[in-house]
Design an enzyme around this catalytic site. Structure first.
Site, PDB file in Angstrom:
ATOM      1  N   THR A  28       0.898  -1.160   0.014  1.00  0.00           N
ATOM      2  CA  THR A  28       0.017   0.028  -0.046  1.00  0.00           C
ATOM      3  C   THR A  28       1.018   1.312  -0.010  1.00  0.00           C
ATOM      4  OG1 THR A  28      -1.856   1.208   1.136  1.00  0.00           O
ATOM      5  CG2 THR A  28      -0.128   0.091   2.455  1.00  0.00           C
TER       6      THR A  28
ATOM      7  N   GLY B 175      -2.689   6.165   5.821  1.00  0.00           N
ATOM      8  CA  GLY B 175      -3.730   5.914   6.752  1.00  0.00           C
ATOM      9  C   GLY B 175      -3.683   4.158   7.073  1.00  0.00           C
TER      10      GLY B 175
ATOM     11  N   ASP C  28      -7.475  -4.320   0.014  1.00  0.00           N
ATOM     12  CA  ASP C  28      -8.457  -3.275  -1.049  1.00  0.00           C
ATOM     13  C   ASP C  28      -9.558  -3.068  -0.132  1.00  0.00           C
ATOM     14  OD1 ASP C  28      -8.282  -1.997  -3.690  1.00  0.00           O
ATOM     15  OD2 ASP C  28     -10.165  -2.882  -3.629  1.00  0.00           O
ATOM     16  N   SER C  29     -10.095  -1.969  -0.002  1.00  0.00           N
ATOM     17  CA  SER C  29     -11.014  -1.561   0.807  1.00  0.00           C
ATOM     18  C   SER C  29     -11.904  -0.547   0.145  1.00  0.00           C
ATOM     19  CB  SER C  29     -10.599  -1.307   2.365  1.00  0.00           C
ATOM     20  OG  SER C  29      -9.257  -0.412   2.155  1.00  0.00           O
TER      21      SER C  29
ATOM     22  N   GLY D 262      -9.562   9.088   4.911  1.00  0.00           N
ATOM     23  CA  GLY D 262     -10.708   8.709   4.009  1.00  0.00           C
ATOM     24  C   GLY D 262     -12.042   9.323   4.398  1.00  0.00           C
TER      25      GLY D 262
ATOM     26  N   ASP E 218     -13.420   8.542   7.215  1.00  0.00           N
ATOM     27  CA  ASP E 218     -13.938   8.198   8.503  1.00  0.00           C
ATOM     28  C   ASP E 218     -14.527   9.671   9.082  1.00  0.00           C
ATOM     29  OD1 ASP E 218     -12.712   5.873   8.937  1.00  0.00           O
ATOM     30  OD2 ASP E 218     -10.825   6.580   9.364  1.00  0.00           O
TER      31      ASP E 218
END
Ligand code: CZF
Ligand code: MG
Length: 199
Positions: A8, A12, A71-72, A155, A157
């Site tokens: 990644t 974060g 991956d999210s 992101g 959040d």
């Protein structure tokens, strides 16, 4: 200390993996920390699984060692699951967290509290050269706030309120987020593999 490469460039995510792995005395190393310059990996898949596998396998092939990828994304029911796999680039190629949040809040204008259900999803892929990949999936249920609040995390959040809380993920401490997050719920399923890395 043992090391594991996390495929990644997201600072974060990297911070959260460092915290999870430190409990097992393993150092999580992100792509930004490697000596080599690694080109951005094109995420051409249409599912979290495909993209996680692409990221893990391309770096494992290059480094010739086991690599973990994440991956999210955020799936919002009122938007038919969007932004989903396209969460990072929802408002454009520049991957701008603020622009992504603004787009979601705009698209949810007029959508009432009970219709704002959503979940974060995280798929982890472990690629081990010469072996089949391992996949684990975690999620975290919640709702989308009417406005942003909080400074922690990354992101989306600041607009995601986890079920059982009356504040956003960005208002939780990193320790609190790391107890309930989609990433945590995926990583606990890898515990046996993680422990084995330290042998
Ligand atoms: O508020 C958030 N809290 C989280 O815990 C979280 N996890 C994922 N996301 C969103 O989903 C994208 C992933 O996309 P993604 O998996 O392609 O990662 P990425 O492109 O940022 O980095 P990389 O790992 O691919 O290098 C991210 O950018 C974020 O927008 C999150 N938002
Ligand atoms: Mg990405």
């Amino acid at each position: 200390m043992k090391e594991i490469i996390i495929a990644t460039k997201n600072a974060g995510k990297a911070k959260e993996f460092k915290s999870f792995f430190s409990a097992y005395h393993i150092e999580a190393i992100s792509l930004s920390e490697l000596d080599k310059d690694i080109d951005d990996i094109e995420e051409t898949g249409t599912t979290f699984e495909e993209n996680a596998a692409i990221k893990a396998q391309s770096i494992a092939g290059m480094m010739r060692c086991p690599v973990l990828a994440d991956d999210s994304g955020l799936m919002i029911d009122a938007l038919n699951g969007r932004p989903g796999v396209y969460s990072a680039r929802y408002a454009g190629e520049q991957k701008d967290d603020q622009a992504n949040i603004d787009k979601v809040l705009y698209e949810l204008k007029g959508v009432g509290a009970s219709e704002r259900t959503a979940r974060f999803v995280c798929v982890l892929a472990v690629a081990i050269p010469g072996e089949p990949a391992i996949f684990k999936k975690g999620s975290c249920e919640g709702t989308i706030a009417f406005s942003e609040a909080g400074e922690n995390g990354f992101g989306y959040d600041p607009i995601f309120i986890p079920n059982g809380y009356n504040k956003t993920m960005a208002q939780l401490s990193s320790a609190e987020k790391n107890k309930i997050s989609h990433r945590k719920n995926a990583i606990v399923q890898l515990e046996d593999w993680v422990k084995n890395q330290n042998k």
